[in-house]
Design a protein around this motif. Structure first.
Motif, short mmCIF file in Angstrom:
data_model
loop_
_atom_site.label_atom_id
_atom_site.label_comp_id
_atom_site.label_asym_id
_atom_site.label_seq_id
_atom_site.Cartn_x
_atom_site.Cartn_y
_atom_site.Cartn_z
N ALA A 33 -4.56 -4.64 -7.28
CA ALA A 33 -5.04 -3.32 -6.85
C ALA A 33 -4.86 -2.33 -7.99
O ALA A 33 -3.84 -2.37 -8.68
CB ALA A 33 -4.27 -2.86 -5.62
N PRO A 34 -5.81 -1.43 -8.18
CA PRO A 34 -5.69 -0.48 -9.29
C PRO A 34 -4.63 0.59 -9.01
O PRO A 34 -4.32 0.89 -7.86
CB PRO A 34 -7.08 0.14 -9.36
CG PRO A 34 -7.62 0.04 -7.98
CD PRO A 34 -7.05 -1.25 -7.44
N CYS A 35 -4.11 1.14 -10.07
CA CYS A 35 -3.18 2.27 -9.97
C CYS A 35 -3.96 3.48 -9.47
O CYS A 35 -5.10 3.70 -9.87
CB CYS A 35 -2.58 2.55 -11.34
SG CYS A 35 -1.43 3.94 -11.36
N ASP A 36 -3.34 4.27 -8.60
CA ASP A 36 -4.01 5.46 -8.08
C ASP A 36 -3.56 6.73 -8.80
O ASP A 36 -3.83 7.84 -8.34
CB ASP A 36 -3.84 5.59 -6.58
CG ASP A 36 -2.41 5.87 -6.15
OD1 ASP A 36 -1.51 5.94 -7.01
OD2 ASP A 36 -2.18 6.04 -4.94
N GLY A 37 -2.85 6.59 -9.91
CA GLY A 37 -2.42 7.75 -10.68
C GLY A 37 -1.16 8.41 -10.17
O GLY A 37 -0.80 9.49 -10.63
N THR A 38 -0.46 7.76 -9.25
CA THR A 38 0.78 8.30 -8.70
C THR A 38 1.89 7.26 -8.82
O THR A 38 1.66 6.13 -9.27
CB THR A 38 0.62 8.67 -7.21
OG1 THR A 38 0.50 7.45 -6.45
CG2 THR A 38 -0.58 9.56 -6.96
N LEU A 39 3.06 7.63 -8.38
CA LEU A 39 4.19 6.70 -8.31
C LEU A 39 4.34 6.15 -6.90
O LEU A 39 5.44 5.83 -6.45
CB LEU A 39 5.48 7.41 -8.74
CG LEU A 39 5.56 7.78 -10.22
CD1 LEU A 39 6.76 8.67 -10.48
CD2 LEU A 39 5.63 6.52 -11.08
N ARG A 40 3.23 6.01 -6.19
CA ARG A 40 3.25 5.56 -4.80
C ARG A 40 3.97 4.22 -4.64
O ARG A 40 4.82 4.06 -3.76
CB ARG A 40 1.81 5.45 -4.28
CG ARG A 40 1.67 4.95 -2.86
CD ARG A 40 0.21 4.90 -2.44
NE ARG A 40 -0.61 4.13 -3.36
CZ ARG A 40 -0.83 2.82 -3.26
NH1 ARG A 40 -0.32 2.14 -2.28
NH2 ARG A 40 -1.59 2.19 -4.14
N LEU A 41 3.66 3.25 -5.47
CA LEU A 41 4.28 1.93 -5.33
C LEU A 41 5.75 1.96 -5.75
O LEU A 41 6.59 1.33 -5.11
CB LEU A 41 3.51 0.90 -6.15
CG LEU A 41 2.08 0.63 -5.69
CD1 LEU A 41 1.36 -0.30 -6.66
CD2 LEU A 41 2.05 0.07 -4.28
N ALA A 42 6.06 2.69 -6.81
CA ALA A 42 7.46 2.80 -7.24
C ALA A 42 8.30 3.45 -6.14
O ALA A 42 9.43 3.03 -5.88
CB ALA A 42 7.56 3.59 -8.54
#
Length: 112
Positions: A40-49
Motif C-alpha cells: 500500500a502506498p504511503c499517504d504522507g502521514t505517520l498513520r502506520l507508525a
C-alpha cells in the motif's frame, strides 16, 4: 443510505483493515512499515507508525517527534531517512521486546 447490509459491510471492511495492519508478534517498527508499504502506498502521514505505537508501545509518546527530528515526517520517510536495512531481505523480522519502538538487528539507524 445506511441499511443493515451497508453497515455490516462497513464493519467487515474495518475489521479486515485492522487485522491486515496489525503488527506481528515481536515485529519491529521498520519491519512493520516495510511489510505494509510493500502493498500500500504511503499517504504522507505517520498513520502506520502511530498504529504500530498504539498497538505495541503506547507509552512511546515521543515516537512522532523522534521520527520528525530524524527526517521521518511520514511512514515511507522513516524507511528512507531514519533506518537503513542491512540487506535486501528484511523478512522475517528478527524481533524486539514488546513495548519497544527500536529496530531489530536487520536495520541500523541512518547517519546524518
Amino acid at each position: 443510505m445506511n441499511t443493515p447490509l451497508v453497515t455490516e459491510a462497513e464493519q467487515l471492511v474495518h475489521s479486515l483493515a485492522a487485522a491486515l495492519t496489525e503488527p506481528q508478534p515481536a515485529e519491529c517498527l521498520p519491519c512493520y512499515l516495510d511489510r505494509l508499504l510493500r502493498t500500500a502506498p504511503c499517504d504522507g502521514t505517520l498513520r502506520l507508525a502511530m498504529r504500530y505505537r498504539d498497538a505495541v508501545a503506547p507509552r512511546a509518546t515521543a515516537l512522532e517527534r523522534r521520527m520528525h527530528d530524524r527526517g521521518g515526517c511520514c511512514d515511507c520517510e522513516i524507511l528512507w531517512n531514519v533506518y537503513n536495512s542491512k540487506s535486501e531481505d528484511v523478512f522475517p523480522c528478527s524481533g524486539v521486546p514488546r513495548g519497544s519502538t527500536a529496530a531489530c538487528d536487520l536495520w541500523e539507524g541512518r547517519r546524518r
